[in-house]
Design an enzyme around this catalytic site. Structure first.
Site, short mmCIF file in Angstrom:
data_model
loop_
_atom_site.label_atom_id
_atom_site.label_comp_id
_atom_site.label_asym_id
_atom_site.label_seq_id
_atom_site.Cartn_x
_atom_site.Cartn_y
_atom_site.Cartn_z
N LYS A 250 -12.56 40.02 57.33
CA LYS A 250 -12.38 40.32 56.25
C LYS A 250 -12.02 41.79 56.23
O LYS A 250 -11.13 42.20 55.27
CB LYS A 250 -13.56 39.86 55.47
CG LYS A 250 -13.23 39.98 53.93
CD LYS A 250 -14.09 39.30 52.89
CE LYS A 250 -13.55 39.16 51.48
NZ LYS A 250 -13.74 40.50 50.68
N ARG A 251 -12.55 42.46 57.27
CA ARG A 251 -12.37 43.91 56.93
C ARG A 251 -10.89 44.52 57.02
O ARG A 251 -10.43 45.21 56.43
CB ARG A 251 -13.44 44.69 57.78
CG ARG A 251 -14.24 45.59 57.26
CD ARG A 251 -15.09 46.14 58.38
NE ARG A 251 -16.10 44.98 59.09
CZ ARG A 251 -16.18 44.80 60.28
NH1 ARG A 251 -15.60 45.97 60.97
NH2 ARG A 251 -16.71 43.81 61.07
#
Ligand code: GLU
Length: 478
Positions: A250-251
């Site tokens: 997700k980063r």
């Protein structure tokens, strides 16, 4: 036996693209076989619980059209479908497993976090001393209220063998397996236990999950064996990667379905794209609706090569989906991106200009910025060899069209184009010598969504006249 598959997400607060792909394959296996697709919420790791996360799961699946046949919200014959509501079931089976010799009670003092499967390897590798506690004594201690966990027994020697639909026959040494916690001291199961119990009790026939679970599969098979149950068909899929080395996380911004949709990727396009992350139809086709996938999907065409999430490819595919929308459907999707624009614009005309041009809806924001305010530009922008224009010609052209435009009665593309063309002829100019400067005057940009008359329609008469007057001031050195 009726095909039954399950999507078993943990409520983490967002839908990872890899999880959605798992859901899709589970869904397609069920639909292709006329079977059932079940939704089960795996919330036994209470520390990771995120408020509202279950709703995100429901909404995402509904948004892409993957309807489930049984689940926490609609019930079914195999419930409850939320693991935290199945606590007594796990306890019952954990004690049974001890009786069957597949597990033992362990009283070593743990910190709670050490009970989660990832963290308990060290203790387990030592071969638990509690294994030697006679069962009657263990039961007495439990009855007296001593905290305990249930740990798996790995007594077998040699190699375990199992078949996977994607990876083929897999052998793993029993020595590599740890005697991990199955039931924690709070009475909740670990994933390693709950997945087996639930998949069996819910009569799941096919389990699709990431290949990171392959190494634990022999442990699950030992539990199935101890109970005398048949394991499901395993379908392990390669993880979704950002590149050859890195997982899609997700980063880096692209791993979440909601984030992609917020940027203006269409759910249908995302779903189509992720179907191809590890599966192919056996021919060159790439564009599929969910209904089409339901007809042609087969696990035989899943492959184990790394699934690299290629945002460029998704963007291209999204562009195809955007162009395939009806003008009205596109307009509705584009509307939220017009929020900051002047309300006097002709938004239908703007949508018509945007639809063929953009690949992701959020590109609308940059593409339309000039409609708020003409950006600073240099007079050299009026120079164009092909159009035979420069700043001097632009000045003549704009002076000429200004009164003409003020008198236009029907402000639409066809009328504007005809009138401007006529004026070019009358004044012995080329069309481009009028249209090109007008386009620059209206936009301050070299490339624009649509030509001069389309921009004029989008801007409306007043703003068009106003922008041409401003351009003339600038051309006259103002
Ligand atoms: N709850 C697990 C996860 O979200 C599911 C794995 C499985 O499908 O068995 O990773």
């Amino acid at each position: 036996m009726k095909t039954r598959t399950r999507f078993a997400p943990s409520p983490t607060g967002y839908m990872h693209i890899g999880n959605l792909r798992t859901a899709l394959y589970e869904y397609l296996i069920a639909r292709a076989a006329g079977g059932d697709f079940i939704l089960r919420i795996e919330d036994t790791d209470q520390k990771r619980y995120v408020e509202g996360a279950t709703d995100i799961i429901y909404k995402t699946l509904k948004r892409v059209g993957m309807n489930w046949d049984e689940g926490p919200d609609i019930g079914g014959n195999y419930g409850p479908y939320i693991q935290s509501e199945r606590k007594p079931i796990y306890a019952e089976y954990a004690h049974k497993l001890v009786d069957l010799g597949g597990a033992h009670y362990c009283f070593c003092a743990h910190k709670e976090e050490d009970e989660d499967e990832e963290n308990n390897a060290t203790h387990a590798k030592l071969k638990d001393p509690c294994k030697n506690i006679p069962i009657e004594e263990a039961r007495r201690r439990i009855a007296a209220g001593e905290p305990f966990v249930v740990r798996q027994n790995i007594n077998k020697k040699g190699t375990s063998l199992f078949h996977d639909e994607v990876y083929g026959d897999i052998e793993i040494d029993y020595d590599e397996l740890d005697e991990g916690v199955l039931l924690k001291s709070d009475g909740l199961p670990t994933y390693n236990f709950a997945n087996v119990i639930d998949d069996h009790l819910m009569e799941i026939t096919h389990v699709v999950r990431g290949n990171e679970y392959i190494s634990s599969t022999p442990k699950y098979n030992l539990i199935y064996e101890a109970f005398g149950w048949t394991p499901p068909t395993y379908v392990h899929v390669p993880q979704v990667m950002k590149d050859a080395q890195h997982k899609l996380s997700k980063r880096n911004g692209d791993a979440s379905f909601q984030d992609l949709v917020a940027k203006g990727y269409l759910p249908e396009a995302v779903l189509n794209y992720i179907a191809l992350l590890g599966w192919n139809p056996g021919d060159e086709r790439e564009i599929f609706s969910l209904q089409e996938l339901e007809k042609i999907f087969s696990t035989k065409r899943l492959n184990k090569s790394p699934a690299i999430f290629d945002i460029t490819k998704l963007t291209w595919m999204n562009g195809c989906y955007i162009r395939n929308l009806s003008p009205e459907a596109f307009h509705q999707l584009a509307l939220p991106f017009y929020d900051d624009l002047p309300s006097t614009l002709d938004f239908k005309a703007l949508s018509a200009a945007m639809q063929p041009r953009i690949e992701v809806l959020n590109q609308i924001t940059t593409e339309t910025a000039f409609l708020k305010k003409v950006p600073e530009y240099d007079l050299s922008l009026y120079e164009n060899k092909k159009m035979k224009t420069d700043a001097d010609i632009a000045r003549t052209a704009l002076q000429l069209v200004l009164p003409v435009l003020k008198n236009v009665k029907y402000w639409n593309n066809d009328d504007l184009f005809t009138i401007l063309k006529e004026n070019a002829v009358i004044n012995n100019m080329k069309n481009g010598q009028i249209l090109y400067p007008m386009r620059i005057a209206l936009s301050g940009l070299e490339t624009t969504p649509g030509g001069a008359t389309e921009l004029a329609v989008i801007l409306g008469k007043d703003e068009t006249v106003h922008r041409i007057e401003d351009a003339l001031i600038k051309l006259n050195g103002g």
